[in-house]
Design a protein around this motif. Structure first.
Motif, PDB file in Angstrom:
ATOM      1  N   ILE A  26       0.832  -1.205   0.000  1.00 28.23           N
ATOM      2  CA  ILE A  26       0.000   0.000   0.000  1.00 28.23           C
ATOM      3  C   ILE A  26       0.866   1.255   0.000  1.00 28.23           C
ATOM      4  N   ALA A  27       1.916   1.240   0.835  1.00 25.93           N
ATOM      5  CA  ALA A  27       2.717   2.441   1.036  1.00 25.93           C
ATOM      6  C   ALA A  27       3.662   2.719  -0.130  1.00 25.93           C
ATOM      7  N   LEU A  28       4.319   1.689  -0.646  1.00 24.44           N
ATOM      8  CA  LEU A  28       5.338   1.911  -1.676  1.00 24.44           C
ATOM      9  C   LEU A  28       4.767   2.494  -2.970  1.00 24.44           C
ATOM     10  N   PRO A  29       3.653   1.948  -3.532  1.00 29.91           N
ATOM     11  CA  PRO A  29       3.103   2.590  -4.740  1.00 29.91           C
ATOM     12  C   PRO A  29       2.642   4.021  -4.487  1.00 29.91           C
ATOM     13  N   GLY A  30       2.089   4.286  -3.303  1.00 29.13           N
ATOM     14  CA  GLY A  30       1.687   5.657  -2.991  1.00 29.13           C
ATOM     15  C   GLY A  30       2.876   6.596  -2.934  1.00 29.13           C
TER      16      GLY A  30
END
Length: 257
Positions: free
Chosen positions: A236-240
């Motif tokens: 969730i965090a890395l693509p954002g």
């Protein structure tokens, strides 16, 4: 009384009465005139349909705020539903909630918490495609004709041309990119000339990675130290973060020009 036809010298002639009846029969239905015609034109005009779309969306958003569907996470799913039937009902509710601008991450987390990873993911993807399809059809029928003349800016024309000519791959990229709002992409596609089937296929395929991450996080929320939960958070965090960096770089490049 004159006959319908009289023969003279091998030719046929039509009586005045029959000619009048044929003219009325071939003319077809008479278009409404006067006050009824004006009312019909106003009600079916592009701006009247756009006003209806805005009213429907505002009413749906208000209904969601009043009924607070997030209480399902605390009160549980209705006891008379279970298994696949409950997942199917949730998919329908999911789709309607996305039309009413409920954030998909919350719905995805709820799908995982209620049904687990596998059934929750299937329900969430089905709801995503359903909600996108409903929004697309509403925007196409009620908003396209009024909004297309407003596409005059360079960026708006470029986005419309990209969606109209390369709809599937453009929408696929928009679904994979976490920074593009779900509702905005639905109505942008509806205003363009993109087809419904490529839109739905791109939505279903492109939504799988991000949706799966949220669903797994919701399913494993009770064990926040488990590897599955931590991997889901990273997905969730890395693509954002990557999307924010790309947007920041593009913004500075545009300023440099």
């Amino acid at each position: 009384m004159l006959d319908a036809t009289t023969r003279s010298g091998g030719t046929a002639s039509v009586s005045p009465r029959t000619a009048a009846e044929l003219a009325v029969a071939t003319a077809g239905p008479v278009a409404p005139t006067g006050f009824a015609a004006r009312v019909t034109r106003v009600l079916l005009s592009p701006w009247s349909r756009l006003s209806l779309l805005v009213t429907l969306l505002a009413s749906a958003a208000t209904t969601v705020v009043l009924f607070q569907p997030q209480q399902l996470l605390t009160n549980g799913w209705p006891p008379q539903l279970g298994g696949a039937a409950a997942a199917l009902a949730y998919a329908v509710a999911y789709g309607l909630c996305t039309v009413a601008f409920v954030p998909r991450p919350l719905l995805n987390l709820a799908a995982g918490a209620l049904f687990g990873s596998q059934l929750g993911l299937a329900s969430a993807i089905a709801g995503t495609v359903l909600g996108a399809g409903v929004a697309f059809c509403l925007g196409r029928v009620l908003g396209q004709e009024a909004l297309r003349p407003l596409l005059r800016g360079r960026w708006l024309k470029a986005a419309d041309g990209q969606l109209s000519r390369h709809g599937f791959r453009t929408m696929l990229a928009m679904r994979l990119f976490p920074g593009v709002p779900f509702a905005a992409s639905n109505y942008c596609a509806a205003v363009s000339r993109m087809g419904l089937l490529p839109f739905l296929l791109a939505t279903g395929l492109g939504s799988i990675p991000n949706t799966a991450a949220y669903v797994v996080a919701g399913a494993r929320a009770s064990t926040p130290t488990s590897p599955a939960f931590l991997i889901a958070l990273a997905c969730i965090a890395l693509p954002g973060l990557a999307g924010a960096v790309v947007a920041w770089l593009k913004r500075h490049r545009l300023r440099g020009r």
